[in-house]
Design an enzyme around this catalytic site. Structure first.
Site, mmCIF file in Angstrom:
data_model
loop_
_atom_site.group_PDB
_atom_site.id
_atom_site.type_symbol
_atom_site.label_atom_id
_atom_site.label_comp_id
_atom_site.label_asym_id
_atom_site.label_seq_id
_atom_site.Cartn_x
_atom_site.Cartn_y
_atom_site.Cartn_z
ATOM 1 N N SER A 71 0.850 -1.187 0.000
ATOM 2 C CA SER A 71 0.000 0.000 0.000
ATOM 3 C C SER A 71 0.889 1.241 0.000
ATOM 4 O O SER A 71 1.707 1.406 -0.908
ATOM 5 C CB SER A 71 -0.965 -0.046 1.178
ATOM 6 O OG SER A 71 -2.009 0.881 1.008
ATOM 7 N N ASP A 73 -8.272 -4.947 -6.625
ATOM 8 C CA ASP A 73 -7.991 -3.936 -5.603
ATOM 9 C C ASP A 73 -8.807 -2.671 -5.890
ATOM 10 O O ASP A 73 -8.623 -2.036 -6.921
ATOM 11 C CB ASP A 73 -6.498 -3.601 -5.624
ATOM 12 C CG ASP A 73 -6.059 -2.769 -4.437
ATOM 13 O OD1 ASP A 73 -6.909 -2.090 -3.838
ATOM 14 O OD2 ASP A 73 -4.861 -2.788 -4.113
ATOM 15 N N HIS A 99 -6.807 -5.608 -2.128
ATOM 16 C CA HIS A 99 -5.754 -4.798 -1.502
ATOM 17 C C HIS A 99 -5.060 -5.625 -0.424
ATOM 18 O O HIS A 99 -5.293 -5.468 0.769
ATOM 19 C CB HIS A 99 -6.365 -3.527 -0.910
ATOM 20 C CG HIS A 99 -5.368 -2.458 -0.615
ATOM 21 N ND1 HIS A 99 -4.650 -1.835 -1.606
ATOM 22 C CD2 HIS A 99 -4.964 -1.893 0.550
ATOM 23 C CE1 HIS A 99 -3.861 -0.923 -1.064
ATOM 24 N NE2 HIS A 99 -4.014 -0.952 0.243
#
Length: 610
Positions: free
Chosen positions: A464, A549, A581
């Site tokens: 991330s 995602d 994600h």
């Protein structure tokens, strides 16, 4: 040399995890695999006989809770990692599984449930407008859903009172702040009770109403640096400080389930520190803390508040769970989440701090390989996501993995991380790829200067925001790192911000103010985007992405992979078609960690499990 810990022990499914006691205190539920997929198991509290009550065969269940009627288990599930959560109910007597929100492309959020209303749930859904979540009442026996509060277009969060009445809301402002909106009853007009400007927007929030509905408990950083726990009288707006720390924000809060009074408050410092406010539980907290050397957390409690389920996170072992009987002041061990870990020598996680190149105090953690000299080691700088998040002390599978393979692992709470007060958090505004990255560079240099790390064998790794930081490391400071691993990381801040999920619309002003506005600051965002500096890459790259995602779209990885292809830059790319994600399915996690371990061993020289 310590024994190699198998990747499956670190990253496969836990044996048992996340236990919850039933409201009546008679049964226990937990997550455990069924044919390698996490499901909910239920059995009598004082029995060793448990059976699975859910039937997930794909991604595994991660979020579940007891119904207050003791007859239902509820859980949330999405499809392929798209985060469009649906709410399911399992009737424990009949085994019937109901999809309570069978709507396509709709995300469900749980707002509140309460023991005095066992047939009712408050949920939020973006059913009418994909950008906004409205509030609905769900009648559990019939499954009937009724709208209770319509989002006027700018509400980012909701708060209900003791009677499940929607009386609080968080309104996003164009300036990147929030207004706290409150009303006396559900038929009254909303009124502004507090205003949090941008500087306080990520360190302040409403928590819950008092039982009588006349007060709101808040985290509030106005007029101070670190967020305090406050009690606000709704009629007058007067504020009372419950607890504060000059440097650290208020963290977790334990609240009495009947009186709604604050009982204990946690502060995440180098380790978790609890301050007891309600002295009726002082002896209980003291007794619980003696059970284990780790940092405790309260997992659940029954309606009578006699039985608690408590767990402990420690840096060098699995998470143990206990049943604690408050009446008898007696604890019974339940299980470890990964008992196989006890067979291996785990590393210790040590708090560190240093001064950044511009004078800011930076905190973090270092984990050394066990039973090896602490000198000239290959290093992995493991960058947390968020970025408005932080690393904490305790069991961390990646830190153990790196240390076991022979690397010193650095986890740094760079500026912009949460928990250290608003001044530290706000110091990260507009510093993606700037001073936030410089803090990471300073951390790597600190480890080198201490003699811990080999300056020629450093990797940057993360997911991330940490994935973005890894891409920045490869493009902005390629001479510092030998290789980089980026997981679901944005490569182009312009396309990243323009492609956020629709339901982040109320969060967009915060991104514009704290990261940059692609409509007015294109040149600035280009200057902070790794995609535009691919020519600078000198090191091998491993990039991993989930195809579904919703936060960091597949294009963020693929556009930089394509640019590297065109320029002949060595890289590996892993695309998981059934993930979002992060990697929820154990087979995907193990495939990723196998590739990453081989990649790091090739370039840093650490150990590798064949």
């Amino acid at each position: 040399m310590v024994e190699l810990i198998p990747r499956a022990v670190l990253f496969g499914n836990p044996v048992r995890v996340h236990p919850l006691i039933s409201p009546d205190g008679k049964k226990l539920a937990f997550l455990a695999p069924v044919d390698s997929v996490l499901n909910v198991w239920v059995g009598d509290l004082n029995s060793d006989s448990f059976i699975p009550v859910t039937k997930d065969t794909d991604r595994g269940i991660r979020i579940y809770f007891w119904g207050e009627d003791n007859r239902h288990i509820f859980y949330l599930q999405d499809i392929g990692g798209n985060e469009n959560w649906r709410l399911y109910a399992v009737h424990l007597e009949t085994g019937e599984v109901r999809d309570l929100t069978p709507f396509e492309n709709v995300q469900v959020q749980i707002i509140q449930y309460h023991k005095h209303f066992p047939d009712d749930l408050l949920i939020a859904m973006n059913q009418e407008n994909e950008q906004l979540h409205d509030i609905y009442h769900l009648h559990i026996p019939t499954g009937k859903i009724t709208m209770r509060a319509k989002n006027p277009g700018s509400y980012a969060g909701w708060v209900s009172d003791f009677h499940l009445k929607v009386r609080g809301a968080l309104e996003a402002t164009p300036e990147g702040g929030f207004r706290l909106m409150v009303r006396e009853t559900e038929s009254d007009e909303w009124k502004t009770s507090a205003v949090w400007e941008q500087e306080d927007s990520l360190t302040s929030a409403p928590l819950f109403f008092s039982r009588d509905g006349k007060h709101l408990c808040l985290k509030d950083s106005r007029n101070v640096n670190a967020a305090r726990l406050m009690k606000m009288e709704i009629a007058t707006g007067s504020i009372e400080v419950i607890l504060e720390d000059p440097e650290y924000d208020v963290g977790d809060v334990i609240v009495h389930p009947d009186t709604y009074e604050v009982q204990a408050v946690g502060f995440s410092k180098a380790r978790e520190e609890w301050i007891v406010v309600d002295h009726s539980i002082s002896e209980d907290i003291s007794s619980v803390q003696k059970l284990h050397h780790g940092d405790f957390f309260l997992s659940s409690r029954d309606q009578a508040d006699r039985n608690w389920i408590v767990g402990f996170t420690a840096d060098n072992g699995p998470v143990p769970y206990y049943l604690y009987d408050r009446e008898q002041k007696k604890a019974t061990f339940l299980f470890d989440h990964r008992p196989e870990l006890k067979k291996y020598k785990l590393a210790t996680m040590e708090p560190i701090s240093f001064t950044s190149s511009d004078g800011l105090r930076i905190h973090g953690y270092i984990t050394f390989p066990p039973e090896q000299p602490r000198a000239n080691l290959p290093m992995v700088l493991n960058v947390h996501g968020g970025p408005w998040h932080r690393d904490s002390w305790g069991y961390n599978p990646e830190a153990q993995w790196f240390a076991n393979r022979g690397y010193v692992c650095m986890q740094i709470n760079f500026r912009g991380s949460t928990g250290y007060g608003k001044n530290f958090l706000n110091a990260g505004d507009r510093e993606w790829g700037g001073k936030m990255h410089q803090d990471l560079v300073d951390a790597a240099q600190w480890a080198i200067d201490q003699g811990y790390a080999d300056p020629k064998k450093a990797a940057i790794y993360g997911g991330s925001y940490g994935g973005y930081a890894s891409l920045v490391g490869a493009t902005f400071t390629p001479d510092l790192f030998r290789c980089a691993v980026a997981i679901v990381g944005p490569s182009n801040l312009i396309t990243f911000i323009r492609s956020i999920p629709a339901y982040w619309s109320t969060f967009l002003a915060i991104l514009h103010k704290r990261v940059g506005n692609p409509d007015t600051e294109e040149e600035f965002l280009i200057s902070r985007s790794p995609l535009w500096r691919v020519n600078e890459i000198k090191i091998p790259m491993l990039i991993a992405q989930g195809a579904n995602d919703p936060r960091v779209k597949q294009a963020e990885s693929e556009q930089i992979v394509e640019a590297m292809k065109q320029k002949g830059i060595p890289h590996e790319y892993l695309l998981f078609p059934d993930e979002g994600h992060g990697f929820a399915k154990p087979e995907n996690r193990l495939r990723f960690y196998e590739a990453a371990e081989k990649f790091l061993a090739q370039h840093l020289g650490g150990r590798y499990e064949e």
